[in-house]
Each structure stands twice: as C-alpha cells, then as structure tokens.
Design a protein around this motif. Structure first.
Motif, mmCIF file in Angstrom:
data_model
loop_
_atom_site.group_PDB
_atom_site.id
_atom_site.type_symbol
_atom_site.label_atom_id
_atom_site.label_comp_id
_atom_site.label_asym_id
_atom_site.label_seq_id
_atom_site.Cartn_x
_atom_site.Cartn_y
_atom_site.Cartn_z
ATOM 1 N N ASN A 84 0.830 -1.217 0.000
ATOM 2 C CA ASN A 84 0.000 0.000 0.000
ATOM 3 C C ASN A 84 0.859 1.260 0.000
ATOM 4 O OD1 ASN A 84 -2.378 -1.463 -0.022
ATOM 5 N ND2 ASN A 84 -2.566 -1.480 2.194
ATOM 6 N N ASN A 85 1.950 1.253 0.777
ATOM 7 C CA ASN A 85 2.845 2.411 0.802
ATOM 8 C C ASN A 85 3.512 2.624 -0.555
ATOM 9 O OD1 ASN A 85 2.294 3.067 3.443
ATOM 10 N ND2 ASN A 85 3.971 1.846 4.261
ATOM 11 N N GLY A 86 3.924 1.526 -1.174
ATOM 12 C CA GLY A 86 4.542 1.623 -2.503
ATOM 13 C C GLY A 86 3.570 2.195 -3.523
ATOM 14 N N MET A 87 2.331 1.746 -3.463
ATOM 15 C CA MET A 87 1.326 2.259 -4.401
ATOM 16 C C MET A 87 1.043 3.740 -4.137
ATOM 17 S SD MET A 87 -1.163 -1.077 -4.624
ATOM 18 C CE MET A 87 -2.434 -0.225 -5.535
ATOM 19 N N ALA A 88 0.978 4.132 -2.853
ATOM 20 C CA ALA A 88 0.750 5.537 -2.518
ATOM 21 C C ALA A 88 1.917 6.396 -2.995
ATOM 22 C CB ALA A 88 0.541 5.695 -1.012
ATOM 23 N N ALA A 89 3.150 5.908 -2.788
ATOM 24 C CA ALA A 89 4.334 6.655 -3.232
ATOM 25 C C ALA A 89 4.340 6.777 -4.751
ATOM 26 C CB ALA A 89 5.606 5.964 -2.749
ATOM 27 N N ALA A 90 3.974 5.711 -5.443
ATOM 28 C CA ALA A 90 3.924 5.766 -6.909
ATOM 29 C C ALA A 90 2.874 6.766 -7.358
ATOM 30 C CB ALA A 90 3.626 4.377 -7.475
ATOM 31 N N GLY A 91 1.751 6.808 -6.662
ATOM 32 C CA GLY A 91 0.708 7.774 -7.002
ATOM 33 C C GLY A 91 1.189 9.200 -6.815
ATOM 34 N N ILE A 92 1.929 9.438 -5.732
ATOM 35 C CA ILE A 92 2.452 10.787 -5.482
ATOM 36 C C ILE A 92 3.489 11.155 -6.538
ATOM 37 C CG2 ILE A 92 3.863 12.132 -3.873
ATOM 38 C CD1 ILE A 92 2.364 10.642 -1.614
ATOM 39 N N LEU A 93 4.346 10.207 -6.896
ATOM 40 C CA LEU A 93 5.380 10.485 -7.896
ATOM 41 C C LEU A 93 4.786 10.865 -9.246
ATOM 42 C CD1 LEU A 93 8.056 7.750 -7.116
ATOM 43 C CD2 LEU A 93 8.252 10.211 -6.773
ATOM 44 N N THR A 94 3.606 10.337 -9.571
ATOM 45 C CA THR A 94 2.985 10.691 -10.854
ATOM 46 C C THR A 94 2.492 12.130 -10.853
ATOM 47 O OG1 THR A 94 0.807 9.860 -10.165
ATOM 48 C CG2 THR A 94 2.268 8.314 -11.306
#
Length: 159
Positions: A84-94
């Motif tokens: 979940n943290n990885g997905m949230a970080a990926a979302g922020i990076l976009t």
C-alpha cells in the motif's frame, strides 16, 4: 462414360502402423536436432550433479504447499502495508513535476556533499554565524523552501 467418384476410401492404419509413423518422426527429429539434444542432456547432467535438478523437482512437487506459504506471507500486515505504501508513493510520484524532482535530487546531492565537508572540518556554528548565514542567498533559498514545505505539509495533514 465413367461413373463420378462419390466416396474416397482413405487407408486406415492400425495401431502398430501409427506407432511406426510416430517413431519414424521422432527419429527424424532426433537426427535433425542431435546437437541441441546433446547440449540439453549435458545441461540436465550438470543440473543433476549439482543438486539443482533435485531441488527443482522437489519445488515442483511441493507447489501447492509453497503457494499456500507465499499467499500467507503476502497477506501479512507488514507486507500489505509495504504494498500500500509503494502504491501511494507511486501515485504521489505521478503528480510531481519531473523538473522540480530533478532539481530537488541535485540539491540534495550537493547538500549532502557540503554537510560531509562540514563534518570533515569539524566546524562549529555559533549564533552570530547562523544569523550571518541567513543573508547567504543559497541558505535563504533553502530556508524559504523548507518553510514553505513545512507549511504545505501542515496543510496536507489538516485535511
């Protein structure tokens, strides 16, 4: 006048003839691919001698047990949190501007270099030195950035 052909009798092969045809095809394939087959045999022998082949066979035989263990591990809270943290970080990076991210990374790299130099020189910073540094445009820029960052972080945490 001849009668038209209305039915074609195909020769029917018995089981022995079918086996002979299949065997001939296999022999033909073996002779055409002899080098590749020999290399595959060498590879299998090496895998057998090193114990890897036995490990792979055991792994395949235990596939259900391994799948249950893997699924069980994936469902553990630390793993789901990491996903979940990885997905949230990926979302922020976009959402981030790539140019700004590049500037930040370059600034971070230079900042770490300067910090290391300061540690090497064992510099002590007094109150007057700190006040003097606020007039340095680079320090002022970083302080302004940090203050605005903290303000934005606080706003984001409020929501």
């Amino acid at each position: 006048m001849a009668k038209p052909i209305s039915h074609i009798n195909e020769p029917s092969l018995n089981e022995k003839e079918i086996q002979n045809q299949v065997l001939e095809k296999v022999i033909q394939d073996v002779t055409q691919n002899a080098n590749g087959i020999q290399e595959a045999i060498k590879l299998l022998q090496e895998l057998h001698e090193s114990g890897i082949l036995e490990a792979v066979n055991s792994l395949i035989e235990a596939k259900e047990k391994i799948a249950k263990i893997a699924v069980g591990q994936m469902l553990r809270p630390p793993v789901t949190n990491a996903i979940n943290n990885g997905m949230a970080a990926a979302g922020i990076l976009t959402e981030l501007n790539p140019e700004m991210t590049k500037k930040m990374m370059e600034g971070l790299s230079k900042g770490l270099q300067k910090a290391e130099e300061g540690l090497q020189q064992n510099q002590k910073v007094g109150l007057f030195e700190l006040i003097k540094l606020t007039k340095d445009p680079d320090v002022n820029r970083a302080m302004g950035f940090g203050i605005n960052f903290l303000k934005g972080l606080g706003e984001g945490m409020k929501e």
